[in-house]
Design a protein around this motif. Structure first.
Motif, PDB file in Angstrom:
ATOM      1  N   UNK A  15      29.163  88.939  41.771  1.00 36.90           N
ATOM      2  CA  UNK A  15      29.739  88.164  40.664  1.00 36.90           C
ATOM      3  C   UNK A  15      29.625  86.670  40.947  1.00 36.90           C
ATOM      4  N   UNK A  16      29.801  86.289  42.201  1.00 34.67           N
ATOM      5  CA  UNK A  16      29.679  84.877  42.563  1.00 34.67           C
ATOM      6  C   UNK A  16      28.240  84.389  42.372  1.00 34.67           C
ATOM      7  N   UNK A  17      27.267  85.258  42.651  1.00 34.91           N
ATOM      8  CA  UNK A  17      25.863  84.879  42.470  1.00 34.91           C
ATOM      9  C   UNK A  17      25.546  84.629  41.002  1.00 34.91           C
ATOM     10  N   UNK A  18      26.038  85.496  40.134  1.00 39.51           N
ATOM     11  CA  UNK A  18      25.813  85.310  38.694  1.00 39.51           C
ATOM     12  C   UNK A  18      26.459  84.013  38.233  1.00 39.51           C
ATOM     13  N   UNK A  19      27.669  83.762  38.700  1.00 40.00           N
ATOM     14  CA  UNK A  19      28.398  82.561  38.291  1.00 40.00           C
ATOM     15  C   UNK A  19      27.714  81.289  38.784  1.00 40.00           C
ATOM     16  N   UNK A  20      27.254  81.281  40.027  1.00 40.58           N
ATOM     17  CA  UNK A  20      26.636  80.052  40.546  1.00 40.58           C
ATOM     18  C   UNK A  20      25.267  79.824  39.915  1.00 40.58           C
ATOM     19  N   UNK A  21      24.572  80.884  39.528  1.00 41.80           N
ATOM     20  CA  UNK A  21      23.298  80.675  38.835  1.00 41.80           C
ATOM     21  C   UNK A  21      23.523  80.076  37.445  1.00 41.80           C
ATOM     22  N   UNK A  22      24.593  80.486  36.777  1.00 38.94           N
ATOM     23  CA  UNK A  22      24.961  79.858  35.502  1.00 38.94           C
ATOM     24  C   UNK A  22      25.337  78.392  35.725  1.00 38.94           C
ATOM     25  N   UNK A  23      26.084  78.150  36.786  1.00 42.18           N
ATOM     26  CA  UNK A  23      26.486  76.797  37.153  1.00 42.18           C
ATOM     27  C   UNK A  23      25.255  75.933  37.449  1.00 42.18           C
ATOM     28  N   UNK A  24      24.289  76.505  38.158  1.00 43.46           N
ATOM     29  CA  UNK A  24      23.051  75.780  38.467  1.00 43.46           C
ATOM     30  C   UNK A  24      22.283  75.437  37.199  1.00 43.46           C
ATOM     31  N   UNK A  25      22.207  76.375  36.258  1.00 43.15           N
ATOM     32  CA  UNK A  25      21.479  76.081  35.019  1.00 43.15           C
ATOM     33  C   UNK A  25      22.167  74.975  34.226  1.00 43.15           C
ATOM     34  N   UNK A  26      23.496  74.972  34.212  1.00 43.68           N
ATOM     35  CA  UNK A  26      24.210  73.887  33.531  1.00 43.68           C
ATOM     36  C   UNK A  26      23.960  72.546  34.207  1.00 43.68           C
ATOM     37  N   UNK A  27      23.945  72.516  35.529  1.00 41.22           N
ATOM     38  CA  UNK A  27      23.688  71.261  36.244  1.00 41.22           C
ATOM     39  C   UNK A  27      22.276  70.764  35.995  1.00 41.22           C
ATOM     40  N   UNK A  28      21.313  71.683  35.954  1.00 41.40           N
ATOM     41  CA  UNK A  28      19.940  71.251  35.664  1.00 41.40           C
ATOM     42  C   UNK A  28      19.835  70.645  34.269  1.00 41.40           C
ATOM     43  N   UNK A  29      20.490  71.273  33.295  1.00 42.76           N
ATOM     44  CA  UNK A  29      20.479  70.719  31.935  1.00 42.76           C
ATOM     45  C   UNK A  29      21.168  69.357  31.898  1.00 42.76           C
ATOM     46  N   UNK A  30      22.285  69.210  32.609  1.00 40.93           N
ATOM     47  CA  UNK A  30      22.977  67.916  32.641  1.00 40.93           C
ATOM     48  C   UNK A  30      22.123  66.852  33.310  1.00 40.93           C
ATOM     49  N   UNK A  31      21.421  67.242  34.386  1.00 46.01           N
ATOM     50  CA  UNK A  31      20.575  66.281  35.092  1.00 46.01           C
ATOM     51  C   UNK A  31      19.459  65.761  34.184  1.00 46.01           C
ATOM     52  N   UNK A  32      18.795  66.656  33.467  1.00 48.85           N
ATOM     53  CA  UNK A  32      17.729  66.225  32.567  1.00 48.85           C
ATOM     54  C   UNK A  32      18.285  65.415  31.403  1.00 48.85           C
ATOM     55  N   UNK A  33      19.482  65.755  30.921  1.00 52.93           N
ATOM     56  CA  UNK A  33      20.102  64.979  29.841  1.00 52.93           C
ATOM     57  C   UNK A  33      20.452  63.573  30.322  1.00 52.93           C
ATOM     58  N   UNK A  34      20.970  63.447  31.530  1.00 60.20           N
ATOM     59  CA  UNK A  34      21.292  62.119  32.062  1.00 60.20           C
ATOM     60  C   UNK A  34      20.034  61.284  32.243  1.00 60.20           C
ATOM     61  N   UNK A  35      18.986  61.913  32.742  1.00 60.79           N
ATOM     62  CA  UNK A  35      17.743  61.150  32.922  1.00 60.79           C
ATOM     63  C   UNK A  35      17.158  60.703  31.590  1.00 60.79           C
ATOM     64  N   UNK A  36      17.216  61.560  30.582  1.00 54.74           N
ATOM     65  CA  UNK A  36      16.674  61.146  29.286  1.00 54.74           C
ATOM     66  C   UNK A  36      17.563  60.106  28.624  1.00 54.74           C
TER      67      UNK A  36
END
Length: 129
Positions: A20-41
């Motif tokens: 369950x922690x793996x599923x949660x952290x992968x969701x967390x990682x995808x959100x961080x990647x989206x935030x990172x690209x949004x901040x850069x743009x």
């Protein structure tokens, strides 16, 4: 959302609920990647004179990009470790081949995400590529 996910993930990983922690952290990682690209743009600037653009880049990088990039790196490594833990702690998958495949796959995953974020990520200025 990311703060809530990280809080729940901390509880799950401390209780050794790795799948369950793996599923949660992968969701967390995808959100961080989206935030990172949004901040850069968001930080993407148009050409201005050299001195004011340099000051803008330095301030913007250290305020908007660098702290989140460091945290994204931590989340990337933690998600890789968490997926490996969930593989190793399954009794029917616990073998040397599984551990080796998880380790090699994790290294390739970290290298691919780091490369794509550094090389293919949104450029900081309109002239960089």
């Amino acid at each position: 959302i990311t703060c809530l996910l990280q809080s729940v993930w901390s509880v799950l990983i401390c209780q050794s609920i790795y799948a369950a922690a793996a599923v949660l952290i992968l969701e967390f990682l995808s959100l961080w990647l989206m935030q990172q690209f949004a901040l850069r743009s968001l930080f993407h600037t148009s050409e201005t004179d050299g001195s004011s653009m340099l000051a803008h880049l330095i301030k913007g990088y250290f305020l908007l990009v660098a702290p989140f990039s460091i945290h994204l790196g931590w989340v990337l490594v933690a998600s890789t470790l968490n997926v490996n833990l969930s593989l190793v702690h399954r009794p029917h998958l616990h073998s040397a081949a599984t551990c080796l495949a998880g380790a090699v796959g994790g290294l390739l995953w970290v290298a691919a995400v780091a490369w794509s974020n550094g090389v293919v990520g949104t450029p900081m200025t309109s002239s960089s590529s």
